[in-house]
Scaffold this active site. Structure first.
Site, PDB file in Angstrom:
ATOM      1  N   ASN A 170      -2.706  -9.156  -5.402  1.00 49.72           N
ATOM      2  CA  ASN A 170      -1.614  -9.910  -6.021  1.00 49.72           C
ATOM      3  C   ASN A 170      -1.418 -11.166  -5.178  1.00 49.72           C
ATOM      4  O   ASN A 170      -0.836 -11.099  -4.104  1.00 49.72           O
ATOM      5  CB  ASN A 170      -0.335  -9.060  -6.041  1.00 49.72           C
ATOM      6  N   TRP A 171      -1.929 -12.266  -5.689  1.00 52.27           N
ATOM      7  CA  TRP A 171      -1.885 -13.510  -4.906  1.00 52.27           C
ATOM      8  C   TRP A 171      -0.476 -14.109  -4.831  1.00 52.27           C
ATOM      9  O   TRP A 171      -0.242 -15.032  -4.066  1.00 52.27           O
ATOM     10  CB  TRP A 171      -2.832 -14.547  -5.513  1.00 52.27           C
ATOM     11  N   LYS A 172       0.417 -13.626  -5.681  1.00 55.35           N
ATOM     12  CA  LYS A 172       1.765 -14.225  -5.785  1.00 55.35           C
ATOM     13  C   LYS A 172       1.625 -15.730  -6.020  1.00 55.35           C
ATOM     14  O   LYS A 172       0.653 -16.169  -6.651  1.00 55.35           O
ATOM     15  CB  LYS A 172       2.590 -13.923  -4.540  1.00 55.35           C
TER      16      LYS A 172
ATOM     17  N   HIS B 280       7.024  -6.246 -11.136  1.00 53.42           N
ATOM     18  CA  HIS B 280       6.956  -6.383  -9.675  1.00 53.42           C
ATOM     19  C   HIS B 280       8.384  -6.528  -9.140  1.00 53.42           C
ATOM     20  O   HIS B 280       9.234  -7.140  -9.783  1.00 53.42           O
ATOM     21  CB  HIS B 280       6.103  -7.603  -9.293  1.00 53.42           C
TER      22      HIS B 280
ATOM     23  N   GLU C 192       9.637  -8.401  -7.009  1.00 53.09           N
ATOM     24  CA  GLU C 192      10.122  -9.783  -6.892  1.00 53.09           C
ATOM     25  C   GLU C 192      10.621 -10.285  -8.244  1.00 53.09           C
ATOM     26  O   GLU C 192      11.583 -11.049  -8.315  1.00 53.09           O
ATOM     27  CB  GLU C 192       9.004 -10.680  -6.320  1.00 53.09           C
TER      28      GLU C 192
ATOM     29  N   GLU D 297       5.579   0.740  -5.159  1.00 50.49           N
ATOM     30  CA  GLU D 297       5.751  -0.288  -4.142  1.00 50.49           C
ATOM     31  C   GLU D 297       7.177  -0.245  -3.597  1.00 50.49           C
ATOM     32  O   GLU D 297       8.094  -0.839  -4.206  1.00 50.49           O
ATOM     33  CB  GLU D 297       5.495  -1.675  -4.743  1.00 50.49           C
TER      34      GLU D 297
ATOM     35  N   GLY E  67       5.612  -7.169   1.957  1.00 53.67           N
ATOM     36  CA  GLY E  67       5.610  -8.402   2.740  1.00 53.67           C
ATOM     37  C   GLY E  67       6.395  -8.306   4.033  1.00 53.67           C
ATOM     38  O   GLY E  67       6.687  -9.316   4.674  1.00 53.67           O
TER      39      GLY E  67
ATOM     40  N   SER F 171       2.543  -3.842   2.270  1.00 50.50           N
ATOM     41  CA  SER F 171       1.954  -4.087   3.590  1.00 50.50           C
ATOM     42  C   SER F 171       0.705  -3.245   3.865  1.00 50.50           C
ATOM     43  O   SER F 171       0.517  -2.760   4.981  1.00 50.50           O
ATOM     44  CB  SER F 171       3.007  -3.899   4.694  1.00 50.50           C
TER      45      SER F 171
ATOM     46  N   GLY G 115      -0.780  -7.523  -1.495  1.00 43.67           N
ATOM     47  CA  GLY G 115      -0.241  -8.881  -1.509  1.00 43.67           C
ATOM     48  C   GLY G 115      -0.901  -9.738  -0.445  1.00 43.67           C
ATOM     49  O   GLY G 115      -2.021 -10.229  -0.600  1.00 43.67           O
ATOM     50  N   GLY G 116      -0.218  -9.912   0.676  1.00 37.94           N
ATOM     51  CA  GLY G 116      -0.666 -10.818   1.740  1.00 37.94           C
ATOM     52  C   GLY G 116      -2.132 -10.651   2.125  1.00 37.94           C
ATOM     53  O   GLY G 116      -2.864 -11.645   2.254  1.00 37.94           O
TER      54      GLY G 116
HETATM   55  C1  PEP Z   1       2.805  -6.999  -3.405  1.00 39.07           C
HETATM   56  O1  PEP Z   1       3.135  -8.167  -3.534  1.00 39.07           O
HETATM   57  O2  PEP Z   1       2.636  -6.319  -4.421  1.00 39.07           O
HETATM   58  C2  PEP Z   1       2.607  -6.448  -2.064  1.00 39.07           C
HETATM   59  C3  PEP Z   1       2.375  -5.175  -1.940  1.00 39.07           C
HETATM   60  O3  PEP Z   1       2.685  -7.353  -1.024  1.00 39.07           O
HETATM   61  P1  PEP Z   1       2.245  -7.070   0.512  1.00 39.07           P
HETATM   62  O4  PEP Z   1       0.918  -6.384   0.474  1.00 39.07           O
HETATM   63  O5  PEP Z   1       2.173  -8.434   1.121  1.00 39.07           O
HETATM   64  O6  PEP Z   1       3.311  -6.213   1.111  1.00 39.07           O
END
Ligand code: PEP
Length: 251
Positions: free
Chosen positions: A9-11, A95, A97, A167, A173, A212, A233-234
């Site tokens: 997930n590049w956001k 998601h 966010e 999640e 994040g 994470s 994500g990251g």
């Molecule tokens: C996400 O955005 O779905 C996510 C899990 O982010 P991260 O891996 O950065 O915690």
């Protein structure tokens, strides 16, 4: 036997210039893997680029959101059919966010899920609790309600064309990951909830963990029986890290 699945997930990250080597490195790294399916969910403007670089490769692509509406005077919205036009296989819905920053309710998320399915896209439905809800002992209740809103809207059979992602909001994040035991507990609860409606659908349902996930913790998380991969994500923005997480899922 469920095939593992790792989705990035590049956001709201990337540029045409930086995406190109990232996509190419991912393609080069996943060649020959059968045990794990790999996908990246990119920002809308980069769907053309994803389609052009990833077509004919082992890496699928998708979007991070969609409109619940089919078409019309809805300025700024993007429909499921438009995502289809760019070859998307997946779309993330619900998601945290989107739920917390953009106020998406369980009802709206269920509508988006239905819109995705109606166009042949596979929704990746995200569910998860806040730290406050976890501390209050409400984790299982919260995620159950998030799933129930969708199963009430589309019926349980629809989950055979979808992916679920647990999640925990407090782990996204933040560098704080749920322990594999904490994640497994929620994954089992989710699978059991679906199994109460349809055992076969529950058995085939891929439930990803997100929050994470890094090269250093992926193998432990993915070794749990009900964790079928990850939503990343990251770490999905760094090819070597993302590939290392995919490799952990392929083991
Ligand atoms: C996400 O955005 O779905 C996510 C899990 O982010 P991260 O891996 O950065 O915690």
């Amino acid at each position: 036997m469920r095939q593992k699945f790792v989705a990035g997930n590049w956001k709201m990250h990337g540029t045409l210039k930086t995406n190109e080597p990232l996509l190419r490195d991912i393609v080069a790294g996943v060649v020959g893997w059968r045990e794990v399916e790999v996908a990246v969910c990119v920002p809308f403007p980069y769907l053309t680029q994803a389609q052009s670089v990833l077509s004919g490769t082992a890496v699928a692509w998708g979007a991070q959101n969609l409109s619940e509406r089919a078409q019309g005077a809805f300025t700024g919205e993007v429909s499921a059919v438009m995502l289809q036009d760019f070859g998307c296989r997946y779309v993330i819905v619900g998601h945290s966010e989107r739920r917390s920053i953009f106020g998406e309710s369980n009802t709206l998320v269920a509508e988006k899920f239905a819109a995705a399915l109606a166009s042949g896209l596979q929704p990746i439905l995200c569910v998860g609790e806040t730290l406050e809800q976890r501390d209050a002992g409400k984790t299982l209740e919260v995620v159950a309600a998030q799933v129930e809103a969708v199963s009430n809207r589309v019926g349980v059979a629809a989950f055979s064309g979808a992916v679920l992602a647990y999640e925990p909001v407090w782990a996204i994040g933040t560098g704080r990951t749920a322990t594999s035991a904490q994640a497994q507990e929620v994954h089992v609860a989710l699978r059991t909830q679906v199994a109460r409606l349809d055992g076969k659908v529950a058995d085939g349902l891929r439930i990803l963990y997100g929050g994470s996930v890094k090269p250093g913790n992926a193998a432990e998380l993915f070794s749990m029986p009900d964790i079928d991969g990850g939503l990343i994500g990251g770490a999905s923005l760094v090819a070597a890290d993302f590939l290392s997480i995919c490799a952990a899922a392929a083991r």
